[in-house]
Design a protein around this motif. Sequence first.
Motif, short mmCIF file in Angstrom:
data_model
loop_
_atom_site.label_atom_id
_atom_site.label_comp_id
_atom_site.label_asym_id
_atom_site.label_seq_id
_atom_site.Cartn_x
_atom_site.Cartn_y
_atom_site.Cartn_z
N GLU A 169 38.58 11.61 0.69
CA GLU A 169 38.22 11.79 -0.72
C GLU A 169 39.16 10.94 -1.59
O GLU A 169 38.71 10.25 -2.51
CB GLU A 169 38.40 13.27 -1.06
CG GLU A 169 37.53 13.77 -2.19
CD GLU A 169 37.80 15.26 -2.40
OE1 GLU A 169 37.71 16.03 -1.42
OE2 GLU A 169 38.13 15.62 -3.55
N SER A 184 39.53 15.14 5.52
CA SER A 184 38.53 15.12 4.43
C SER A 184 39.19 14.83 3.09
O SER A 184 38.68 14.05 2.29
CB SER A 184 37.81 16.47 4.32
OG SER A 184 37.23 16.78 5.53
N LYS A 185 40.36 15.46 2.87
CA LYS A 185 41.06 15.22 1.60
C LYS A 185 41.49 13.76 1.49
O LYS A 185 41.38 13.14 0.43
CB LYS A 185 42.29 16.12 1.50
CG LYS A 185 41.94 17.58 1.22
CD LYS A 185 43.20 18.43 1.23
CE LYS A 185 42.86 19.90 1.45
NZ LYS A 185 43.94 20.67 2.05
N ASN A 215 34.18 16.15 17.30
CA ASN A 215 34.96 16.68 16.18
C ASN A 215 36.31 15.99 16.01
O ASN A 215 37.09 16.35 15.14
CB ASN A 215 35.11 18.20 16.27
CG ASN A 215 35.88 18.64 17.49
OD1 ASN A 215 36.19 17.82 18.37
ND2 ASN A 215 36.18 19.92 17.58
N ASP A 231 45.80 22.59 15.43
CA ASP A 231 44.84 23.31 14.60
C ASP A 231 43.77 22.31 14.12
O ASP A 231 43.98 21.53 13.19
CB ASP A 231 45.59 23.93 13.41
CG ASP A 231 44.68 24.72 12.49
OD1 ASP A 231 43.45 24.50 12.51
OD2 ASP A 231 45.20 25.55 11.73
N GLU A 232 42.62 22.35 14.80
CA GLU A 232 41.55 21.37 14.54
C GLU A 232 41.08 21.43 13.08
O GLU A 232 40.78 20.42 12.47
CB GLU A 232 40.35 21.66 15.44
CG GLU A 232 40.67 21.70 16.92
CD GLU A 232 40.62 20.32 17.53
OE1 GLU A 232 39.95 19.45 16.98
OE2 GLU A 232 41.28 20.13 18.58
N GLN A 233 41.03 22.66 12.58
CA GLN A 233 40.53 22.82 11.21
C GLN A 233 41.47 22.21 10.19
O GLN A 233 41.04 21.59 9.23
CB GLN A 233 40.36 24.30 10.90
CG GLN A 233 38.94 24.77 11.19
CD GLN A 233 38.72 26.16 10.64
OE1 GLN A 233 39.65 26.96 10.57
NE2 GLN A 233 37.49 26.45 10.26
N LEU A 234 42.75 22.40 10.44
CA LEU A 234 43.76 21.84 9.54
C LEU A 234 43.66 20.31 9.55
O LEU A 234 43.64 19.65 8.50
CB LEU A 234 45.16 22.28 9.99
CG LEU A 234 46.33 21.74 9.19
CD1 LEU A 234 46.35 22.35 7.78
CD2 LEU A 234 47.66 22.06 9.88
N GLU A 237 51.57 19.89 2.64
CA GLU A 237 51.53 21.15 3.38
C GLU A 237 52.94 21.76 3.48
O GLU A 237 53.11 22.96 3.42
CB GLU A 237 50.97 20.97 4.79
CG GLU A 237 49.54 20.44 4.86
CD GLU A 237 48.49 21.52 4.58
OE1 GLU A 237 48.85 22.68 4.39
OE2 GLU A 237 47.30 21.15 4.53
N SER A 244 41.09 18.46 10.36
CA SER A 244 39.88 17.89 9.77
C SER A 244 39.82 18.15 8.26
O SER A 244 39.32 17.29 7.53
CB SER A 244 38.62 18.32 10.53
OG SER A 244 38.16 19.51 10.07
N SER A 245 40.42 19.24 7.78
CA SER A 245 40.39 19.42 6.32
C SER A 245 41.33 18.42 5.65
O SER A 245 41.03 17.88 4.58
CB SER A 245 40.70 20.86 5.92
OG SER A 245 42.07 21.10 6.01
N ASN A 246 42.45 18.11 6.31
CA ASN A 246 43.35 17.10 5.73
C ASN A 246 42.71 15.72 5.76
O ASN A 246 42.86 14.93 4.82
CB ASN A 246 44.69 17.09 6.45
CG ASN A 246 45.58 18.23 6.00
OD1 ASN A 246 45.49 18.68 4.86
ND2 ASN A 246 46.42 18.71 6.88
#
Length: 444
Positions: free
Chosen positions: A361, A357-358, A167, A348-351, A197, A353-355
């Motif tokens: 993109e 991804s952006k 991940n 924060d792993e989710q933060l 952010e 990985s979502s950044n």
Amino acid sequence: MSGEEAPTQQQEPEQEKQPEEPPPPPAAAAAAAADPAAAPAAAAAPQESAGSKPAAEEKRLSFRALVLTGHGGYDKVKLQVKTQAEPQLKAGEVLVRVKACGLNFAELLGRQGLYELLPAPPVVMGMEGSGVIEAVGEDVKDRKVGDRVIVMSRNGMWQEVVVAPANHTFPMPEQMSFEEGAAIPVNYMTAYMMLFEMANLRPGKSVLVHMAAGGVGVAATQLCKTVPDVTVFGTASASKHETIAEGGVTHPIDYRTKDYVEEIRKISPKGVDIVLDPLGGLDTQKGFSLLKPLGMLIVFGAANCVTGQKKNLLAMAKTWYNQLSLNTLKLMQANKAVCGFHLGYITDEQLLSSNMSKLLELYGQGQIKPRIDSCYHFEEVTDAMRRMHERQNIGKVILLPEPKKVEEEKPKSDPEPVENVEKSEAAVSEKKEEATEEVKAEKD
Ligand SMILES: NC(=O)c1ccc[n+]([C@@H]2O[C@H](COP(=O)([O-])OP(=O)(O)OC[C@H]3O[C@@H](n4cnc5c(N)ncnc54)[C@H](OP(=O)(O)O)[C@@H]3O)[C@@H](O)[C@H]2O)c1
């Protein structure tokens, strides 16, 4: 010096000891000691296999690594060849063959002993890279052998092969080069999180980007341009102004010969909405003074502490002494916001990985594209670090694990030469003192 040259007498290879039980990967273990929450964030050298196989059956793996052997000048980063048993991946891990790594200002600080998140030497530095997955551990569902991935890490990326949690890897778009992939994580994540952010950048705002021609600076400028009508003031050495203006800086300012506060006030008497401050000391005070009411200052570095390849205690003391000092009452009356940002402390792993991804993109839409300044093979790491210390880079400096081919010629930087006319005498004398690189081979 090339990686294939025979080691000198002093560089006699050390015999690698086979521990009875595999120790935790040094980078990961040390990072855990420094910051338990950050433990999984360090990429590790491939870990020894459990030692149950007879020696004859055990497959061996040789790989090149850039090792920080102590704190100090360029000569502290040494190219070593490590040989060890083939790694045994734990559940959720992948083995990546690294094709390119990023050099960051943090590694210049780390070499001088000024980066608090870097474990004590000997340690492999490097916080980002890209490569190809060679093996996957159990439970890895969404990565497979052969995938081209970006890897993000706390340290440990400057080696030919790394073991990383799956991940912390991100599949690369087809059109993305390995060099571009290695240039995305630190520079673009930092710029993205600060601008979107924290500062909530909106149309019509103005942003002061210091070190605008550097890795984070180029990323911040490109990201500012994804929002309509944003004015970017960018400080950089004069020789880089044409390039950064083409890249989106509205008003390039030569901070070396002009007072950037005055220059900004001439164009925008009320100041700016957002200041990104990677410098520290007096520049933080200037940044605060430049803010419009409801403006935001984000402090994210202390580059003013660095004056050359060796630690400069005077510059550090000066930067510390000149820090912005405020009380909350004053802050309230000023209607200004002051923030700090440090990617290394974001767990924060989710933060993350979502950044990422952006960002991928935006890359896919052609809105961002890393500007690769130059690429250096591992054996040229001194030249790479010198390029950044001497303020010559425009964009990202990349390190390539692959050995340099003998016929390859320098320079490998982007076509336009950077005339660093302002190069300091200190930097020139440092070049003369530079220690020769060393290659250590560790035999079975
Ligand atoms: N907090 C975080 O999470 C975070 C993450 C990434 C980076 N950072 C910070 O952001 C800054 C930029 O990092 P980067 O990796 O993108 O490096 P970079 O900007 O590529 O660094 C090199 C450039 O910075 C300028 N510079 C200004 N002061 C300098 C100095 N004292 N020594 C050498 N160069 C200097 C030079 O260009 P000009 O002379 O043309 O300006 C030089 O070419 C650093 O302060 C770094 O610590 C912070």
